[in-house]
Design a protein around this motif. Structure first.
Motif, mmCIF file in Angstrom:
data_model
loop_
_atom_site.group_PDB
_atom_site.id
_atom_site.type_symbol
_atom_site.label_atom_id
_atom_site.label_comp_id
_atom_site.label_asym_id
_atom_site.label_seq_id
_atom_site.Cartn_x
_atom_site.Cartn_y
_atom_site.Cartn_z
ATOM 1 N N ARG A 188 -16.682 75.361 21.157
ATOM 2 C CA ARG A 188 -16.869 75.139 22.596
ATOM 3 C C ARG A 188 -16.635 73.677 22.944
ATOM 4 N NH1 ARG A 188 -22.458 75.654 26.068
ATOM 5 N NH2 ARG A 188 -21.503 75.726 28.146
ATOM 6 N N CYS A 189 -17.053 72.785 22.053
ATOM 7 C CA CYS A 189 -16.794 71.351 22.238
ATOM 8 C C CYS A 189 -15.287 71.098 22.322
ATOM 9 C CB CYS A 189 -17.427 70.571 21.085
ATOM 10 S SG CYS A 189 -17.171 68.786 21.135
ATOM 11 N N ARG A 190 -14.538 71.721 21.428
ATOM 12 C CA ARG A 190 -13.083 71.601 21.439
ATOM 13 C C ARG A 190 -12.495 72.142 22.748
ATOM 14 N NH1 ARG A 190 -8.138 69.815 18.844
ATOM 15 N NH2 ARG A 190 -6.546 71.208 19.627
ATOM 16 N N ARG A 191 -12.998 73.247 23.210
ATOM 17 C CA ARG A 191 -12.481 73.825 24.459
ATOM 18 C C ARG A 191 -12.744 72.892 25.642
ATOM 19 N NH1 ARG A 191 -14.563 78.603 22.095
ATOM 20 N NH2 ARG A 191 -16.440 78.546 23.415
ATOM 21 N N ALA A 192 -13.883 72.216 25.627
ATOM 22 C CA ALA A 192 -14.177 71.254 26.687
ATOM 23 C C ALA A 192 -13.157 70.120 26.677
ATOM 24 C CB ALA A 192 -15.590 70.702 26.521
ATOM 25 N N PHE A 193 -12.788 69.681 25.481
ATOM 26 C CA PHE A 193 -11.728 68.676 25.359
ATOM 27 C C PHE A 193 -10.413 69.193 25.931
ATOM 28 C CE2 PHE A 193 -7.958 68.044 22.715
ATOM 29 C CZ PHE A 193 -7.646 66.731 23.053
ATOM 30 N N GLU A 194 -10.041 70.414 25.540
ATOM 31 C CA GLU A 194 -8.748 70.961 25.959
ATOM 32 C C GLU A 194 -8.654 71.127 27.473
ATOM 33 O OE1 GLU A 194 -8.692 74.529 23.681
ATOM 34 O OE2 GLU A 194 -7.685 73.610 21.951
ATOM 35 N N SER A 195 -9.771 71.343 28.116
ATOM 36 C CA SER A 195 -9.750 71.554 29.563
ATOM 37 C C SER A 195 -9.727 70.244 30.349
ATOM 38 C CB SER A 195 -10.970 72.377 29.988
ATOM 39 O OG SER A 195 -12.166 71.635 29.820
ATOM 40 N N ARG A 196 -10.063 69.121 29.706
ATOM 41 C CA ARG A 196 -10.245 67.892 30.476
ATOM 42 C C ARG A 196 -9.517 66.655 29.941
ATOM 43 N NH1 ARG A 196 -16.108 66.293 30.719
ATOM 44 N NH2 ARG A 196 -15.354 64.958 32.410
ATOM 45 N N PHE A 197 -9.217 66.602 28.637
ATOM 46 C CA PHE A 197 -8.838 65.319 28.063
ATOM 47 C C PHE A 197 -7.582 65.365 27.198
ATOM 48 C CE2 PHE A 197 -13.545 64.856 28.583
ATOM 49 C CZ PHE A 197 -13.495 63.910 29.604
ATOM 50 N N THR A 198 -6.599 66.191 27.560
ATOM 51 C CA THR A 198 -5.345 66.222 26.806
ATOM 52 C C THR A 198 -4.353 65.205 27.379
ATOM 53 O OG1 THR A 198 -4.344 67.920 28.193
ATOM 54 C CG2 THR A 198 -5.659 68.666 26.299
ATOM 55 N N ALA A 199 -3.382 64.828 26.560
ATOM 56 C CA ALA A 199 -2.323 63.933 27.018
ATOM 57 C C ALA A 199 -1.502 64.584 28.127
ATOM 58 C CB ALA A 199 -1.430 63.550 25.848
ATOM 59 N N ALA A 200 -1.349 65.905 28.075
ATOM 60 C CA ALA A 200 -0.593 66.614 29.106
ATOM 61 C C ALA A 200 -1.282 66.487 30.461
ATOM 62 C CB ALA A 200 -0.429 68.078 28.727
ATOM 63 N N ARG A 201 -2.605 66.650 30.481
ATOM 64 C CA ARG A 201 -3.337 66.488 31.750
ATOM 65 C C ARG A 201 -3.220 65.067 32.255
ATOM 66 N NH1 ARG A 201 -6.395 62.866 32.957
ATOM 67 N NH2 ARG A 201 -7.553 63.121 31.036
ATOM 68 N N MET A 202 -3.318 64.083 31.356
ATOM 69 C CA MET A 202 -3.175 62.680 31.746
ATOM 70 C C MET A 202 -1.793 62.427 32.344
ATOM 71 S SD MET A 202 -3.633 59.223 29.405
ATOM 72 C CE MET A 202 -2.403 59.740 28.180
ATOM 73 N N ALA A 203 -0.750 62.958 31.720
ATOM 74 C CA ALA A 203 0.604 62.782 32.239
ATOM 75 C C ALA A 203 0.768 63.447 33.604
ATOM 76 C CB ALA A 203 1.627 63.330 31.255
ATOM 77 N N ASP A 204 0.176 64.627 33.783
ATOM 78 C CA ASP A 204 0.209 65.292 35.090
ATOM 79 C C ASP A 204 -0.362 64.374 36.170
ATOM 80 O OD1 ASP A 204 1.295 67.640 34.110
ATOM 81 O OD2 ASP A 204 -0.646 68.655 33.907
ATOM 82 N N ASP A 205 -1.507 63.775 35.873
ATOM 83 C CA ASP A 205 -2.168 62.901 36.853
ATOM 84 C C ASP A 205 -1.294 61.707 37.196
ATOM 85 O OD1 ASP A 205 -4.309 64.611 36.779
ATOM 86 O OD2 ASP A 205 -5.634 63.271 35.657
ATOM 87 N N TYR A 206 -0.715 61.091 36.177
ATOM 88 C CA TYR A 206 0.103 59.901 36.433
ATOM 89 C C TYR A 206 1.397 60.261 37.160
ATOM 90 C CZ TYR A 206 -2.731 56.439 34.000
ATOM 91 O OH TYR A 206 -3.739 55.569 33.647
ATOM 92 N N LEU A 207 2.033 61.359 36.804
ATOM 93 C CA LEU A 207 3.268 61.753 37.497
ATOM 94 C C LEU A 207 3.004 62.040 38.969
ATOM 95 C CD1 LEU A 207 4.945 63.988 34.786
ATOM 96 C CD2 LEU A 207 5.899 61.890 35.776
ATOM 97 N N ASP A 208 1.904 62.692 39.247
ATOM 98 C CA ASP A 208 1.526 62.938 40.632
ATOM 99 C C ASP A 208 1.345 61.624 41.389
ATOM 100 O OD1 ASP A 208 0.576 64.830 42.772
ATOM 101 O OD2 ASP A 208 -1.264 63.679 42.510
ATOM 102 N N LEU A 209 0.719 60.665 40.720
ATOM 103 C CA LEU A 209 0.526 59.346 41.327
ATOM 104 C C LEU A 209 1.856 58.625 41.524
ATOM 105 C CD1 LEU A 209 -1.314 57.013 42.247
ATOM 106 C CD2 LEU A 209 -1.462 56.331 39.840
ATOM 107 N N TYR A 210 2.730 58.663 40.516
ATOM 108 C CA TYR A 210 4.039 58.010 40.629
ATOM 109 C C TYR A 210 4.806 58.520 41.841
ATOM 110 C CZ TYR A 210 3.466 56.708 35.633
ATOM 111 O OH TYR A 210 3.020 56.220 34.428
ATOM 112 N N VAL A 211 4.827 59.832 42.010
ATOM 113 C CA VAL A 211 5.567 60.422 43.130
ATOM 114 C C VAL A 211 4.983 59.959 44.458
ATOM 115 C CG1 VAL A 211 6.107 62.596 44.293
ATOM 116 C CG2 VAL A 211 6.336 62.436 41.811
ATOM 117 N N GLY A 212 3.665 59.938 44.561
ATOM 118 C CA GLY A 212 3.032 59.497 45.792
ATOM 119 C C GLY A 212 3.304 58.039 46.098
#
Length: 350
Positions: A315-339
């Motif tokens: 469950r600890c691992r699943r919490a990581f996968e839902s919040r703290f992956t490099a893919a999620r980080m890249a999504d956030d930054y790409l959204d910011l770059y476009v804006g």
């Protein structure tokens, strides 16, 4: 997109061992390249990257015995960025904010991730002077000393899931992993382990300016507890991953306002729970009874150790996968770059 990632030159990208900022720059750069973006990395020549590398120095500055004045190399790096700036849709800076004066004259879309602790007396005047500089925080907690600054987003760190495999059958040791400095309180980790009756492994770098603290405050504890406490020095690569994945828990008895704490999510990726003092970004990272526990003191941390058998490491691992992956980080930054790019285009259009 054509993206420039500008890393500090103190460590290579990725770093050999310690170097949270450079590690995050690496994860972000590799994920952006994987998605097909045209990425240029400004970093030391000994960096390992899939992006186009523009080298600001031959070796990571903290690894080069011939380097004394690190600022000279960072000023040269800024000139490299300025010379090539119009080749990019966005410039993403990750180092100390010496680039702020330059940004105003480039006529390019820029953003800066602030990776360190912010101090009102030092950063307050700077950020008021450069109130137009778009800033990214790595936690909401990091913003508190200067909440009025030009924050455009909080982007929590992320790491690639495949680097830290889940381990559901840990060993019986506790782990302290990080720089050996007063604010991280490795001495309290020794006390927590003593109260909990478990062995402790300490792994971390001691920089030149911190050797006196290590000699005076930590070495005596290592000698007094030689049967139960093991100091491993600075670890890297597979050895570091094994330490994290096989630990019963990671101890973070911090007594400073930690801006993020990358090692916490690395531990979570392994399924290793985090027992952290309720300071800084830990309150945004650690979920009680899911990825570990937030505590207020040594006694609370020792009590949390007794609850480890009840925590589900998967469950600890699943919490990581839902919040703290490099893919999620890249999504956030790409959204910011476009804006940010859209805002720049609108200003130019007017």
């Amino acid at each position: 997109m054509r993206i420039a990632q500008v890393a500090p030159l103190y460590e290579s990208v990725p770093p050999l061992a310690y170097g949270a900022t450079e590690r995050i720059v690496h994860y972000l750069t590799e994920e952006l390249v994987r998605r097909g973006h045209d990425v240029t990395l400004f970093a030391s020549a000994d960096s390992d990257t899939s992006a186009t590398l523009v080298a600001g120095c031959e070796r990571a500055l903290w690894r080069d015995p011939n380097v004394w004045d690190t600022s000279a190399h960072h000023v040269r790096q800024l000139e490299q960025v300025a010379r090539l700036c119009h080749d990019f849709d966005i410039l993403h800076f990750h180092g100390e904010p010496i680039h702020f004066p330059l940004m105003r004259h480039l006529g390019c879309t820029c953003v800066t991730t602030m990776h360190g602790l912010l101090l009102p007396s030092d950063h307050g005047p700077l950020l008021r002077e450069f109130s137009d500089a778009p800033l990214v925080s790595i936690s909401n907690s990091q913003r508190k000393p200067v909440p009025w600054a030009n924050w455009v987003r909080t982007v929590h760190h992320g790491v690639p899931p495949n680097l830290f495999p889940l381990n559901t059958k840990p060993d019986d040791y506790l782990l302290f992993l990080g720089r050996i400095i007063p604010g991280k309180r490795p001495d309290l980790a020794v006390e927590i382990a003593r109260l909990a009756g478990l062995p402790l492994k300490i792994a971390g770098v001691v920089h030149p300016g911190e050797r006196e603290y290590f000699h005076d405050s930590i070495e005596p504890l290592l000698k007094q507890n030689s049967r139960s406490v093991e100091y491993l020095g600075e670890t890297r690569g597979k050895a570091r991953e094994r330490l994290l994945s096989h630990a019963a828990a990671l101890l973070l008895p911090i007594e400073w306002e930690e801006p993020f704490g990358l090692v916490a999510i690395e531990a979570m990726a392994c399924g290793t729970p985090v027992i952290a003092f309720r300071r800084g970004a830990m309150q945004e990272v650690v979920e009680d009874d899911v990825s570990g526990w937030l505590v207020d003191d040594v006694d609370g941390a020792a009590a949390a150790v007794t609850r480890l058998p009840a925590l589900d490491r998967a469950r600890c691992r699943r919490a990581f996968e839902s919040r703290f992956t490099a893919a999620r980080m890249a999504d956030d930054y790409l959204d910011l770059y476009v804006g940010l790019r859209s805002c720049t285009d609108a200003i130019i259009g007017t």
